[in-house]
Design an enzyme around this catalytic site. Structure first.
Site, PDB file in Angstrom:
ATOM      1  N   MET A 103       0.775   0.898  -7.343  1.00 49.59           N
ATOM      2  CA  MET A 103       1.278   0.806  -8.710  1.00 49.59           C
ATOM      3  C   MET A 103       1.888  -0.552  -9.003  1.00 49.59           C
ATOM      4  O   MET A 103       1.742  -1.082 -10.119  1.00 49.59           O
ATOM      5  CB  MET A 103       2.313   1.912  -8.952  1.00 49.59           C
ATOM      6  CG  MET A 103       2.837   1.963 -10.390  1.00 49.59           C
ATOM      7  SD  MET A 103       1.531   2.220 -11.605  1.00 49.59           S
ATOM      8  CE  MET A 103       1.055   3.902 -11.211  1.00 49.59           C
ATOM      9  N   CYS A 104       2.532  -1.165  -8.002  1.00 50.26           N
ATOM     10  CA  CYS A 104       3.143  -2.476  -8.229  1.00 50.26           C
ATOM     11  C   CYS A 104       2.082  -3.525  -8.548  1.00 50.26           C
ATOM     12  O   CYS A 104       2.299  -4.427  -9.371  1.00 50.26           O
ATOM     13  CB  CYS A 104       3.970  -2.904  -7.017  1.00 50.26           C
ATOM     14  SG  CYS A 104       3.036  -3.002  -5.477  1.00 50.26           S
ATOM     15  N   THR A 105       0.918  -3.416  -7.912  1.00 53.81           N
ATOM     16  CA  THR A 105      -0.173  -4.349  -8.178  1.00 53.81           C
ATOM     17  C   THR A 105      -0.729  -4.135  -9.572  1.00 53.81           C
ATOM     18  O   THR A 105      -0.982  -5.085 -10.319  1.00 53.81           O
ATOM     19  CB  THR A 105      -1.301  -4.177  -7.137  1.00 53.81           C
ATOM     20  OG1 THR A 105      -0.781  -4.408  -5.841  1.00 53.81           O
ATOM     21  CG2 THR A 105      -2.443  -5.141  -7.411  1.00 53.81           C
TER      22      THR A 105
END
Length: 472
Positions: A247-249
């Site tokens: 999700m961070c990417t």
């Protein structure tokens, strides 16, 4: 099992065969596939010559206990009932192969409708069929083109549930699915139908499962005899996990066009709710909206390659399909159905791998049963955790462990003689009420060493029992 000679001795035979395709090419010149019934009824003289050559005479590859007779053909034509699950790329090929091999009593289940993108490989469908149920169209096509064949479609879930209530007996089940969850559910259902007498498996309760799968230029076929050979869950590690991007990417550092599409699907759609409901991968307007938002996201980070087709593939988790691979795997599966139904040849034991990415490669091997298989071992599974572990840790183990790969497990147990739900995700009100349990330790929940946990999941129709073992 109701099969002709199914209880005869089974021996290992490592072989690669495409019997159905061979007989169609070599002996199929007189077969009716033009939609018309010939004079003299649906079984004209010589119609089944290509099949009787295998059933009415011995050969170097026949089963050691095989006795040539005319009864085997009559069993195929009049008695043997086959359930085909899936009417897509593999399913279309399977229906054609089975019908041309003498199987007339076929039921087909598929809840999907025909999409324009299906037409390049799902050859039972035409442009006029787009939007119609796959099972219905496939059944109509086979019934109209192959005299005497009776394919019964189940295009809706309600219809299939009614079918189960009638409790029909299927001699063999063939899966042509693109879903691991559906495979595991059917595997669990067949295991739940097994009956034991004093711990000994009753052979008549076994319904063979033939499973095929393809991905691009790769494929596999396997024979599962529930309770006797390795089941689907015994070899769950063979199925590659679904690709999910961090999700961070997706949110902060997109590098691929897929990251932009996932951003639009996971973050923008729930926020904007453009059509007031859930994202439907089969709705062109929904895909177009995600495509446009993904293009905007890609432009911000100078990322190229976002196309409508890629967007649809990411949203629907589409795996590239190749028609020739489907044909080979379907032929291998239909061959195994033929061998099991007639006992003329020794069935595959029990896993075939096909790969024509670089040249042509096939390999067969015997997958062995797991003593602690969660589906077919009939023993509680061990859960090794310290008492200080949180319920969230158990939940992550159930979903991430390669041998379990559950999707939304519901965990219950018995405390002080009463059934207690520790966590249930599928019902919103219960999920909200049990969510605080995820942050509690196993000790705080009142669980003890040796406690049994019952876990229900969409991957199996049965409740899976686990035994909690506290570690120090």
């Amino acid at each position: 099992m109701g099969l002709h000679g199914i209880n005869r001795g089974r021996k290992v035979l490592v072989e690669v065969t495409v019997l159905v395709q061979y007989v169609m090419v070599r002996f199929g010149s007189r077969m009716a596939v033009d939609g018309g019934h010939r004079d003299g009824g649906c079984d004209w003289d010589g119609r089944w010559n290509h099949v009787t050559k295998f059933l009415e005479r011995p050969g170097p590859f026949t089963h050691p206990d095989f006795e040539p007779s005319t009864e085997s053909l009559q069993f195929l034509l009049e008695t043997c009932t086959v359930l085909v699950i899936g009417a897509g790329g593999l399913g279309c090929e399977l229906l054609k192969d089975l019908a041309l091999s003498g199987f007339r009593l076929i039921h087909v289940v598929d809840m999907d409708t025909i999409d324009l993108s299906n037409l390049n490989r799902q050859f039972l469908f035409r442009p006029k069929d787009v939007g119609r149920p796959k099972a219905e169209v496939a059944a109509d096509f086979i019934n109209s083109r192959i005299p005497g064949c009776k394919v019964v479609p189940y295009p809706l879930q309600q219809q299939f549930l009614q079918l189960k209530k009638k409790n029909p007996y299927f001699h063999i089940i063939v899966c042509g699915l693109d879903s691991i969850i559906a495979r595991r559910w059917m595997n669990g259902m067949l295991i739940s139908l097994l009956s034991y007498e004093d711990g000994v498996l009753d052979p008549s309760s076994i319904i063979p499962l033939i499973d095929g799968g393809t991905e691009g230029f790769k494929g596999n076929a396997r024979v599962v005899l529930p309770g006797m050979t390795a089941c689907i869950d015994c070899t769950l590690e063979l199925y590659p996990p679904q690709i999910n991007f961090p999700m961070c990417t997706i949110a902060s550092m997109p590098r691929l066009p897929e990251h932009c599409i996932e951003y639009a699907r996971i973050l923008q759609w729930p926020k904007d709710k453009p059509f007031g409901g859930n994202l439907d991968g089969d709705n062109p307007e929904h895909i177009q909206w995600v495509f446009e938002r993904a293009q905007e996201r890609a432009a911000q980070f100078n990322i190229t390659g976002v196309t409508y087709r890629l967007t649809q593939g990411v949203v629907k988790r589409i795996i590239p399909a190749v028609a020739s691979t489907n044909a080979v795997i379907a032929a291998a599966c239909a061959t195994e159905v033929f061998k099991i139904a007639t006992s003329a040849y020794i069935p595959l034991n029990n896993y075939l791998v096909f790969n024509d990415v670089d040249g042509l490669y096939t390999y067969t091997f015997e997958a062995e049963r797991k003593e602690n298989c969660s589906a077919c071992s009939q023993v509680p599974q061990d859960l090794q955790f310290p008492s200080s572990a949180k319920l969230q840790d158990v939940l992550e183990y159930l979903t991430e462990n390669a041998s379990l790969q559950m999707k939304s497990p519901a965990i219950t147990t018995t405390l002080e003689g009463k059934n207690k739900t520790l966590y249930l995700q599928s019902v919103k009100s219960i999920e909200e009420r049990t969510r605080p349990n995820l942050c509690k330790t196993l000790k705080e929940l009142g669980l003890s060493d040796g406690q049994e946990l019952a876990v229900a999941d969409v991957t199996t129709p049965q409740t899976v029992l686990f035994k909690l073992n506290f570690t120090t």
